[in-house]
Design a protein around this motif. Structure first.
Motif, mmCIF file in Angstrom:
data_model
loop_
_atom_site.group_PDB
_atom_site.id
_atom_site.type_symbol
_atom_site.label_atom_id
_atom_site.label_comp_id
_atom_site.label_asym_id
_atom_site.label_seq_id
_atom_site.Cartn_x
_atom_site.Cartn_y
_atom_site.Cartn_z
ATOM 1 N N ASN A 376 8.169 -3.776 8.792
ATOM 2 C CA ASN A 376 7.175 -4.304 9.727
ATOM 3 C C ASN A 376 6.028 -3.321 9.913
ATOM 4 N N GLU A 377 6.381 -2.043 10.064
ATOM 5 C CA GLU A 377 5.345 -1.017 10.217
ATOM 6 C C GLU A 377 4.451 -0.975 8.983
ATOM 7 N N ALA A 378 5.084 -1.105 7.819
ATOM 8 C CA ALA A 378 4.321 -1.051 6.572
ATOM 9 C C ALA A 378 3.326 -2.202 6.522
ATOM 10 N N ALA A 379 3.772 -3.385 6.945
ATOM 11 C CA ALA A 379 2.879 -4.550 6.927
ATOM 12 C C ALA A 379 1.726 -4.348 7.911
ATOM 13 N N ILE A 380 2.046 -3.786 9.085
ATOM 14 C CA ILE A 380 0.990 -3.534 10.069
ATOM 15 C C ILE A 380 -0.017 -2.532 9.509
ATOM 16 N N TYR A 381 0.521 -1.493 8.875
ATOM 17 C CA TYR A 381 -0.336 -0.452 8.321
ATOM 18 C C TYR A 381 -1.270 -1.036 7.264
ATOM 19 N N ALA A 382 -0.708 -1.891 6.399
ATOM 20 C CA ALA A 382 -1.511 -2.496 5.335
ATOM 21 C C ALA A 382 -2.582 -3.401 5.938
ATOM 22 N N ALA A 383 -2.198 -4.156 6.957
ATOM 23 C CA ALA A 383 -3.163 -5.069 7.577
ATOM 24 C C ALA A 383 -4.276 -4.291 8.260
ATOM 25 N N ARG A 384 -3.893 -3.185 8.895
ATOM 26 C CA ARG A 384 -4.911 -2.397 9.585
ATOM 27 C C ARG A 384 -5.913 -1.806 8.612
ATOM 28 N N ASN A 385 -5.446 -1.567 7.376
ATOM 29 C CA ASN A 385 -6.350 -1.035 6.365
ATOM 30 C C ASN A 385 -6.969 -2.136 5.526
ATOM 31 N N ASN A 386 -6.884 -3.362 6.032
ATOM 32 C CA ASN A 386 -7.518 -4.514 5.390
ATOM 33 C C ASN A 386 -7.103 -4.702 3.944
ATOM 34 N N ARG A 387 -5.832 -4.489 3.669
ATOM 35 C CA ARG A 387 -5.354 -4.701 2.311
ATOM 36 C C ARG A 387 -4.803 -6.104 2.189
ATOM 37 N N GLN A 388 -4.784 -6.607 0.951
ATOM 38 C CA GLN A 388 -4.235 -7.945 0.718
ATOM 39 C C GLN A 388 -2.729 -7.899 0.553
ATOM 40 N N SER A 389 -2.212 -6.726 0.159
ATOM 41 C CA SER A 389 -0.765 -6.625 -0.023
ATOM 42 C C SER A 389 -0.283 -5.261 0.452
ATOM 43 N N VAL A 390 1.011 -5.161 0.622
ATOM 44 C CA VAL A 390 1.599 -3.914 1.113
ATOM 45 C C VAL A 390 1.843 -2.979 -0.062
ATOM 46 N N LEU A 391 1.294 -1.782 -0.006
ATOM 47 C CA LEU A 391 1.467 -0.831 -1.098
ATOM 48 C C LEU A 391 2.712 0.012 -0.873
ATOM 49 N N GLN A 392 3.198 0.583 -1.983
ATOM 50 C CA GLN A 392 4.321 1.509 -1.889
ATOM 51 C C GLN A 392 4.002 2.632 -0.899
ATOM 52 N N SER A 393 2.767 3.113 -0.957
ATOM 53 C CA SER A 393 2.412 4.243 -0.088
ATOM 54 C C SER A 393 2.419 3.825 1.381
ATOM 55 N N ASP A 394 2.119 2.558 1.648
ATOM 56 C CA ASP A 394 2.195 2.091 3.040
ATOM 57 C C ASP A 394 3.625 2.201 3.538
ATOM 58 N N ILE A 395 4.565 1.850 2.651
ATOM 59 C CA ILE A 395 5.971 1.888 3.057
ATOM 60 C C ILE A 395 6.416 3.334 3.264
ATOM 61 N N TYR A 396 6.023 4.204 2.318
ATOM 62 C CA TYR A 396 6.394 5.617 2.458
ATOM 63 C C TYR A 396 5.857 6.175 3.761
ATOM 64 N N ASN A 397 4.607 5.852 4.023
ATOM 65 C CA ASN A 397 3.982 6.352 5.225
ATOM 66 C C ASN A 397 4.761 5.921 6.464
ATOM 67 N N SER A 398 5.242 4.680 6.400
ATOM 68 C CA SER A 398 5.960 4.156 7.559
ATOM 69 C C SER A 398 7.326 4.809 7.727
ATOM 70 N N ILE A 399 7.925 5.273 6.626
ATOM 71 C CA ILE A 399 9.222 5.960 6.748
ATOM 72 C C ILE A 399 9.066 7.125 7.709
ATOM 73 N N GLU A 400 8.011 7.921 7.470
ATOM 74 C CA GLU A 400 7.816 9.082 8.321
ATOM 75 C C GLU A 400 7.473 8.675 9.741
ATOM 76 N N LYS A 401 6.761 7.566 9.850
ATOM 77 C CA LYS A 401 6.404 7.109 11.200
ATOM 78 C C LYS A 401 7.659 6.704 11.962
ATOM 79 N N VAL A 402 8.543 5.975 11.269
ATOM 80 C CA VAL A 402 9.773 5.547 11.928
ATOM 81 C C VAL A 402 10.618 6.767 12.298
#
Ligand code: ADP
Ligand code: MG
Ligand code: ZN
Length: 611
Positions: A376-402
């Protein structure tokens, strides 16, 4: 109370709206066109007037075309006289019927009372409505005895076993229960006793509630759901009667499932006397036991309960005939993590190259809920950066956030602080990279996150359930690497290491008192588990070792920490060049991924050491 305020706000709003509308209507109704006497006389003369009604000085005039008008006559004179003064033709006047109405008539009263009374009546009606509602709320608060058992809505947002990833054995067990509820006869004919209680045990977020909902979705029987904390409220005795009520409801619609979530809220061991109000819990628990014992042999109610504190449950609950089926839910292993990630990325557009397996390797120890949150965090992060899809890096970034809270790039950090943090993290990373038994470094960062000024992430190569003494020794050294680096570079320490020191102390103490890893004290544990301390057992004075032993334990803990520190210090002092290289790279790039970090230390050809 909140409801009442809301109601009052609504009332005021309604009144304002009502009076506004009313004033419009009233004005409209009270304003038939006013005629002067001259105009009236002219209309009479032309024969346009059908009738005239006289109240005192007011004339209500109805024209032949049915329009209504008014006029005022002079006070003293009579109507005919007045009209004659204005030159009305006698013949024409005689053709118009004139009625004189008494002002005290019903119409008068209606015209006076309706505008004043109507708002009052409306107000009374609204207040009556509010009080009726408030009373309803109150009587809800006073109907203690009724349990608010909820029937799970079976079709909409229903969950099935397909929505639960992993947990294969658990699902098998529960499938049996579902099967049983569907064909009880098959089992009863074999003389099998119906399982009464199934207890789901597992850490928070492992999917207990989810599984219970899946059972509800799979079996087509009524499924009642109550959280155990709802049993216990302000008043003593409520819990027991609610319990009775919940069981009665479930029995009435048997075959059925009664799901008690978070049962540890009431099912704790009795008689610990901590935290007050335990009498109430005891009564509630006793009532549950009584109800479960009171099931007939063929009562087709299965009690499903969930807890994340099975260790504190009262033994009576676990006796045969009660929750005799116990199912443990573990945190997911790497395959299950991947499956859970897949389930939770179903409705999220993932970039084609996104590799959930890699995400799974980076998330050991994550629970199902953590993973759902991660996606969910990854999807929010991707949306906030106006991306059309969720990138691997969005997910990695969210791991640390969680794990550690949101990144705080904007946090003001002085150049000196940044340098200290860089050397501190470089110290951790270098010690980890230098030790044979340490997990590899996955990432080093000096971007502040949550409370941490920076962080070094190391992850085991594979999921592990056992950890050896040498691994722990490496952990201790690694945790002290930051402290050692600060001392070596700046000659003193900062408060940045305080969290590390806390963790080091806890780990060292556990090695001595729980894992029996001290050579001097040998294979023995000291004290009760922390859960017992929370339950108040430790306060009763049953510390199971002497003061002399306590001193020895403290000494051993210190010696473990000292050894770890010595190792860290040795590495930092002999590999200062590498430390400086890592710190410089960090100051420049802020974040070093695993490959980048390995590239920075590669020229130094570090030989793996033993802690
Ligand atoms: P608890 O064990 O604390 O009751 P929940 O059942 O409430 O945990 O799980 C929280 C959320 O985590 C679920 O709603 C679901 O989204 C997710 N989750 C947990 N385990 C799994 C799993 N095995 N498969 C899919 N989702 C899961
Ligand atoms: Mg739950
Ligand atoms: Zn640190």
């Amino acid at each position: 109370m909140k409801l009442l305020y809301k109601n009052i706000a609504w009332t005021i709003l309604a009144l304002v709206a009502f009076s506004f509308v009313f004033s419009l209507i009233a004005d409209y109704g009270a304003a038939p066109k006013a005629l002067s006497l001259n105009e009236l006389v002219a209309k009479i003369n032309t024969g346009e007037v059908a009738s005239i009604i006289v109240h005192d000085d007011t004339l209500d005039i109805t024209l032949t075309d049915k329009t209504v008008m008014t006029a005022q006559k002079e006070g003293e004179a009579g109507l005919t006289e007045t009209l004659k003064n204005y030159g009305v033709e006698t013949a024409a006047l005689q053709a118009v019927p004139i009625t004189v109405e008494d002002r005290t008539g019903g119409r008068f009263w209606a015209s006076v009372l309706i505008p004043t009374l109507l708002p009052v009546i409306a107000m009374i009606a609204i207040f009556w409505f509010i009080f009726r509602q408030a009373k309803g709320g109150q009587s809800q608060a006073f109907s203690f005895g009724k349990a608010s058992v909820k029937l799970f809505a079976s079709d909409k947002d229903s969950v099935t076993f397909k929505d639960v990833a992993g947990l294969k054995e658990t699902k098998q067990e529960l499938e049996e229960i579902v099967d049983f509820l569907k064909n009880p006869k098959k089992f009863i004919d074999m003389g099998a006793r119906i399982p009464r209680g199934v207890l789901l045990m597992g850490a928070p977020g492992t999917g207990k509630t989810l599984l219970a909902r899946a059972v509800a979705g799979e079996s087509n029987v009524p499924f009642f759901h109550i959280s155990a904390s709802e049993f216990v409220e302000m008043f003593v005795g409520v819990g027991a009667s609610r319990t009775r009520d919940a069981f009665a409801t479930a029995k009435k619609s048997a075959p059925s499932i009664l799901f008690i979530d978070e049962i540890d809220a009431i099912g704790r061991q009795r008689g610990t006397g901590m935290g007050g109000g335990h009498d109430e819990r005891e009564q509630t628990l006793n009532q549950i036991l009584v109800e479960m014992d009171g099931f007939e042999r063929d009562t087709q109610v299965i009690v499903l309960a969930a807890t994340n504190r099975a260790d504190v449950l009262d033994e009576a609950l676990l006796r045969p005939g009660r929750f005799d089926r116990r199912i443990t839910l573990d945190n997911p292993d790497i395959n299950d993590r991947e499956a859970i990630l897949k389930i939770h990325s179903k409705d999220k557009p993932l970039e084609k190259t996104a590799d959930l397996r890699k995400v799974a390797t980076r998330t050991p120890g994550f629970s199902g809920a953590d993973l759902a949150n991660l996606m969910n965090e990854a999807a929010i992060y991707a949306a906030r950066n106006n991306r059309q899809s969720v990138l691997q890096s969005d997910i990695y970034n969210s791991i640390e956030k969680v794990l550690m809270g949101p990144e705080r790039r904007g946090k003001a950090v002085s150049a000196k602080e940044r340098e200290i943090t860089a050397y501190h993290e470089a110290g951790h990373a270098l010690v980890a990279a230098s030790l044979k038994n340490s997990d590899p470094v996955h990432k080093v960062s000096i971007v502040s996150r949550g409370y941490a000024g920076g962080y070094t992430m190391k992850l085991p190569l594979e999921d592990e359930h056992l950890r050896t003494r040498s691994q722990f020794m490496a952990d201790l050294a690694m945790m002290l690497g930051g402290y050692a680096a600060e001392e070596a570079m700046f000659g003193e320490m900062s408060t940045g290491a305080s969290n590390d020191l806390q963790k080091v102390s806890d780990l060292a103490r556990r090695l001595v008192t729980h894992y029996g890893m001290s050579e001097k004290l040998g294979p023995i544990t000291f004290g009760k588990s922390t859960d017992m301390i929370m339950l108040g057992r430790e306060f009763g004075g049953d510390k199971n070792y002497s003061e002399t032993m306590a001193t020895q334990i403290d000494e051993e803990v210190r010696s473990f920490i000292a050894r770890g520190y010595a190792t860290a210090k040795k590495i930092i002092s002999t590999r200062k060049k590498a430390l400086e290289a890592v710190a410089k790279a960090l100051l420049e790039k802020e974040v070093l991924e695993q490959e980048e970090f390995n590239a920075v230390i590669a020229p130094f050809k570090l030989k793996p050491l033993l802690a």
